[in-house]
Write a protein that holds these residues in place. Structure first.
Motif, PDB file in Angstrom:
ATOM      1  N   ASN A 196      -7.088  11.729  -1.447  1.00  0.00           N
ATOM      2  CA  ASN A 196      -7.084  10.413  -1.586  1.00  0.00           C
ATOM      3  C   ASN A 196      -6.497   9.929  -2.891  1.00  0.00           C
ATOM      4  OD1 ASN A 196      -8.069   8.024  -0.867  1.00  0.00           O
ATOM      5  ND2 ASN A 196     -10.293   8.570  -1.700  1.00  0.00           N
ATOM      6  N   ASP A 197      -5.576   8.960  -2.611  1.00  0.00           N
ATOM      7  CA  ASP A 197      -4.883   8.159  -3.691  1.00  0.00           C
ATOM      8  C   ASP A 197      -4.765   6.789  -3.533  1.00  0.00           C
ATOM      9  OD1 ASP A 197      -3.117   7.457  -6.090  1.00  0.00           O
ATOM     10  OD2 ASP A 197      -1.459   8.582  -5.145  1.00  0.00           O
ATOM     11  N   THR A 198      -5.871   6.283  -3.979  1.00  0.00           N
ATOM     12  CA  THR A 198      -5.927   4.851  -3.355  1.00  0.00           C
ATOM     13  C   THR A 198      -5.039   3.741  -4.242  1.00  0.00           C
ATOM     14  OG1 THR A 198      -7.601   4.462  -5.013  1.00  0.00           O
ATOM     15  CG2 THR A 198      -8.256   4.988  -2.936  1.00  0.00           C
ATOM     16  N   GLU A 199      -4.258   4.513  -5.206  1.00  0.00           N
ATOM     17  CA  GLU A 199      -3.177   3.421  -6.030  1.00  0.00           C
ATOM     18  C   GLU A 199      -1.991   3.246  -4.965  1.00  0.00           C
ATOM     19  OE1 GLU A 199       0.003   4.035  -9.603  1.00  0.00           O
ATOM     20  OE2 GLU A 199      -1.332   5.490  -9.259  1.00  0.00           O
ATOM     21  N   MET A 200      -2.023   1.702  -5.093  1.00  0.00           N
ATOM     22  CA  MET A 200      -0.873   1.033  -4.271  1.00  0.00           C
ATOM     23  C   MET A 200       0.388   1.064  -5.013  1.00  0.00           C
ATOM     24  SD  MET A 200      -2.960  -1.777  -2.069  1.00  0.00           S
ATOM     25  CE  MET A 200      -4.398  -1.261  -1.496  1.00  0.00           C
ATOM     26  N   LEU A 245       7.372  -3.106   0.941  1.00  0.00           N
ATOM     27  CA  LEU A 245       6.588  -2.225   1.101  1.00  0.00           C
ATOM     28  C   LEU A 245       5.373  -1.896   0.380  1.00  0.00           C
ATOM     29  CD1 LEU A 245       9.870  -0.802   1.633  1.00  0.00           C
ATOM     30  CD2 LEU A 245       8.223   0.084   3.480  1.00  0.00           C
ATOM     31  N   VAL A 246       4.235  -1.728   0.707  1.00  0.00           N
ATOM     32  CA  VAL A 246       3.245  -1.454  -0.070  1.00  0.00           C
ATOM     33  C   VAL A 246       2.630  -0.072   0.589  1.00  0.00           C
ATOM     34  CG1 VAL A 246       0.729  -2.023  -1.173  1.00  0.00           C
ATOM     35  CG2 VAL A 246       2.781  -3.856  -1.030  1.00  0.00           C
ATOM     36  N   THR A 247       2.340   0.815  -0.256  1.00  0.00           N
ATOM     37  CA  THR A 247       1.990   2.228   0.278  1.00  0.00           C
ATOM     38  C   THR A 247       0.876   2.688  -0.544  1.00  0.00           C
ATOM     39  OG1 THR A 247       3.245   3.449  -1.244  1.00  0.00           O
ATOM     40  CG2 THR A 247       4.320   2.908   0.929  1.00  0.00           C
ATOM     41  N   TRP A 248      -0.241   3.212   0.132  1.00  0.00           N
ATOM     42  CA  TRP A 248      -1.321   3.906  -0.510  1.00  0.00           C
ATOM     43  C   TRP A 248      -1.851   5.198   0.608  1.00  0.00           C
ATOM     44  CZ3 TRP A 248      -1.613  -0.570   2.222  1.00  0.00           C
ATOM     45  CH2 TRP A 248      -2.589  -0.804   3.521  1.00  0.00           C
ATOM     46  N   GLN A 249      -2.696   5.814  -0.209  1.00  0.00           N
ATOM     47  CA  GLN A 249      -3.178   6.976   0.583  1.00  0.00           C
ATOM     48  C   GLN A 249      -4.856   6.814   0.856  1.00  0.00           C
ATOM     49  OE1 GLN A 249      -1.674   9.851   1.664  1.00  0.00           O
ATOM     50  NE2 GLN A 249      -3.698  10.467   2.701  1.00  0.00           N
ATOM     51  N   GLY A 250      -5.421   6.921   1.822  1.00  0.00           N
ATOM     52  CA  GLY A 250      -6.830   6.745   2.358  1.00  0.00           C
ATOM     53  C   GLY A 250      -7.412   8.256   2.418  1.00  0.00           C
ATOM     54  N   LEU A 251      -8.785   8.092   2.862  1.00  0.00           N
ATOM     55  CA  LEU A 251      -9.314   9.495   2.839  1.00  0.00           C
ATOM     56  C   LEU A 251      -8.677  10.384   3.924  1.00  0.00           C
ATOM     57  CD1 LEU A 251     -13.212   8.289   2.954  1.00  0.00           C
ATOM     58  CD2 LEU A 251     -11.808   9.664   1.091  1.00  0.00           C
ATOM     59  N   GLN A 252      -8.019  10.093   5.223  1.00  0.00           N
ATOM     60  CA  GLN A 252      -7.712  10.834   6.187  1.00  0.00           C
ATOM     61  C   GLN A 252      -6.335  10.255   6.726  1.00  0.00           C
ATOM     62  OE1 GLN A 252     -10.380  11.392   9.174  1.00  0.00           O
ATOM     63  NE2 GLN A 252     -11.961  12.222   7.951  1.00  0.00           N
ATOM     64  N   ALA A 253      -5.518   9.431   5.854  1.00  0.00           N
ATOM     65  CA  ALA A 253      -4.315   8.703   6.396  1.00  0.00           C
ATOM     66  C   ALA A 253      -3.543   8.004   5.468  1.00  0.00           C
ATOM     67  CB  ALA A 253      -4.662   7.567   7.501  1.00  0.00           C
ATOM     68  N   SER A 254      -2.301   7.852   5.615  1.00  0.00           N
ATOM     69  CA  SER A 254      -1.473   7.195   4.791  1.00  0.00           C
ATOM     70  C   SER A 254      -1.094   6.114   5.243  1.00  0.00           C
ATOM     71  CB  SER A 254      -0.147   7.962   4.652  1.00  0.00           C
ATOM     72  OG  SER A 254      -0.389   9.465   4.000  1.00  0.00           O
ATOM     73  N   TYR A 255      -0.814   5.001   4.435  1.00  0.00           N
ATOM     74  CA  TYR A 255      -0.604   3.645   4.869  1.00  0.00           C
ATOM     75  C   TYR A 255       0.532   3.009   4.396  1.00  0.00           C
ATOM     76  CZ  TYR A 255      -5.541   4.310   6.268  1.00  0.00           C
ATOM     77  OH  TYR A 255      -6.833   4.713   7.043  1.00  0.00           O
ATOM     78  N   VAL A 256       1.167   2.138   5.191  1.00  0.00           N
ATOM     79  CA  VAL A 256       2.243   1.317   4.588  1.00  0.00           C
ATOM     80  C   VAL A 256       2.263  -0.145   5.213  1.00  0.00           C
ATOM     81  CG1 VAL A 256       4.748   1.178   4.474  1.00  0.00           C
ATOM     82  CG2 VAL A 256       3.902   3.274   4.595  1.00  0.00           C
ATOM     83  N   THR A 268      -1.800  -8.180  -2.369  1.00  0.00           N
ATOM     84  CA  THR A 268      -3.082  -8.716  -1.830  1.00  0.00           C
ATOM     85  C   THR A 268      -3.521  -8.593  -0.430  1.00  0.00           C
ATOM     86  OG1 THR A 268      -2.617 -10.602  -3.552  1.00  0.00           O
ATOM     87  CG2 THR A 268      -4.636 -10.822  -2.066  1.00  0.00           C
ATOM     88  N   LEU A 269      -2.616  -8.475   0.473  1.00  0.00           N
ATOM     89  CA  LEU A 269      -3.043  -8.305   1.805  1.00  0.00           C
ATOM     90  C   LEU A 269      -3.227  -6.800   1.926  1.00  0.00           C
ATOM     91  CD1 LEU A 269      -3.439  -9.375   4.705  1.00  0.00           C
ATOM     92  CD2 LEU A 269      -0.854  -9.104   4.929  1.00  0.00           C
ATOM     93  N   ALA A 270      -2.477  -6.103   1.295  1.00  0.00           N
ATOM     94  CA  ALA A 270      -2.808  -4.597   1.431  1.00  0.00           C
ATOM     95  C   ALA A 270      -4.127  -4.154   0.841  1.00  0.00           C
ATOM     96  CB  ALA A 270      -1.642  -3.937   0.624  1.00  0.00           C
ATOM     97  N   ALA A 271      -4.401  -4.842  -0.248  1.00  0.00           N
ATOM     98  CA  ALA A 271      -5.745  -4.673  -0.759  1.00  0.00           C
ATOM     99  C   ALA A 271      -6.938  -5.010   0.045  1.00  0.00           C
ATOM    100  CB  ALA A 271      -5.818  -5.252  -2.181  1.00  0.00           C
ATOM    101  N   LYS A 272      -6.761  -6.028   0.823  1.00  0.00           N
ATOM    102  CA  LYS A 272      -7.763  -6.350   1.942  1.00  0.00           C
ATOM    103  C   LYS A 272      -7.647  -5.486   3.020  1.00  0.00           C
ATOM    104  CE  LYS A 272      -7.641 -11.433   1.170  1.00  0.00           C
ATOM    105  NZ  LYS A 272      -7.193 -12.708   1.661  1.00  0.00           N
ATOM    106  N   VAL A 273      -6.471  -5.035   3.495  1.00  0.00           N
ATOM    107  CA  VAL A 273      -6.600  -4.103   4.634  1.00  0.00           C
ATOM    108  C   VAL A 273      -7.175  -2.616   4.066  1.00  0.00           C
ATOM    109  CG1 VAL A 273      -4.971  -2.533   5.854  1.00  0.00           C
ATOM    110  CG2 VAL A 273      -4.650  -4.912   5.522  1.00  0.00           C
ATOM    111  N   ALA A 274      -6.870  -2.389   2.767  1.00  0.00           N
ATOM    112  CA  ALA A 274      -7.475  -1.038   2.277  1.00  0.00           C
ATOM    113  C   ALA A 274      -8.927  -1.101   2.322  1.00  0.00           C
ATOM    114  CB  ALA A 274      -6.970  -0.767   0.931  1.00  0.00           C
ATOM    115  N   ARG A 275      -9.388  -2.283   1.895  1.00  0.00           N
ATOM    116  CA  ARG A 275     -10.960  -2.609   1.900  1.00  0.00           C
ATOM    117  C   ARG A 275     -11.871  -2.347   3.329  1.00  0.00           C
ATOM    118  NH1 ARG A 275      -9.946  -6.317  -2.164  1.00  0.00           N
ATOM    119  NH2 ARG A 275     -10.296  -7.937  -0.575  1.00  0.00           N
ATOM    120  N   ILE A 276     -10.983  -2.800   4.210  1.00  0.00           N
ATOM    121  CA  ILE A 276     -11.513  -2.930   5.587  1.00  0.00           C
ATOM    122  C   ILE A 276     -11.437  -1.675   6.374  1.00  0.00           C
ATOM    123  CG2 ILE A 276     -11.074  -4.009   7.666  1.00  0.00           C
ATOM    124  CD1 ILE A 276     -10.198  -6.709   6.452  1.00  0.00           C
ATOM    125  N   ILE A 277     -10.500  -1.080   5.889  1.00  0.00           N
ATOM    126  CA  ILE A 277     -10.199   0.459   6.777  1.00  0.00           C
ATOM    127  C   ILE A 277     -10.887   1.427   6.084  1.00  0.00           C
ATOM    128  CG2 ILE A 277      -8.441  -0.501   8.307  1.00  0.00           C
ATOM    129  CD1 ILE A 277      -6.322   0.873   6.775  1.00  0.00           C
TER     130      ILE A 277
END
Length: 72
Positions: free
Chosen positions: A26-30, A40-51, A63-72
């Motif tokens: 898990n690497d939550t640094e965006m 492109l904004v990328t980050w790593q969650g518990l079980q998935a990578s996101y872009v 800001t939008l990426a941070a909102k998405v990360a909090r929700i999922i």
């Protein structure tokens, strides 16, 4: 497995959230990268990578990426 959600904002610009199953630590640094006119904004969650992708002119992608990360 890979998934993608594609949206159109009020200015008719396309914004997409892509994610892929991942067992990486898990690497939550965006990280934000701009390539030509795409941001492109990328980050790593518990079980998935996101872009999150959208127009590079959109100053609120992080800001939008941070909102998405909090929700999922």
């Amino acid at each position: 497995p890979v998934g993608q959600l594609v949206y159109r904002n009020s200015d008719s610009e396309v914004i997409a959230i892509s994610f892929a199953k991942s067992l990486a630590p898990n690497d939550t640094e965006m990280r934000e990268v701009i390539r030509d006119d795409i941001g492109l904004v990328t980050w790593q969650g518990l079980q998935a990578s996101y872009v999150l992708t959208g127009p590079s002119s959109d100053a609120y992608l992080d800001t939008l990426a941070a909102k998405v990360a909090r929700i999922i």
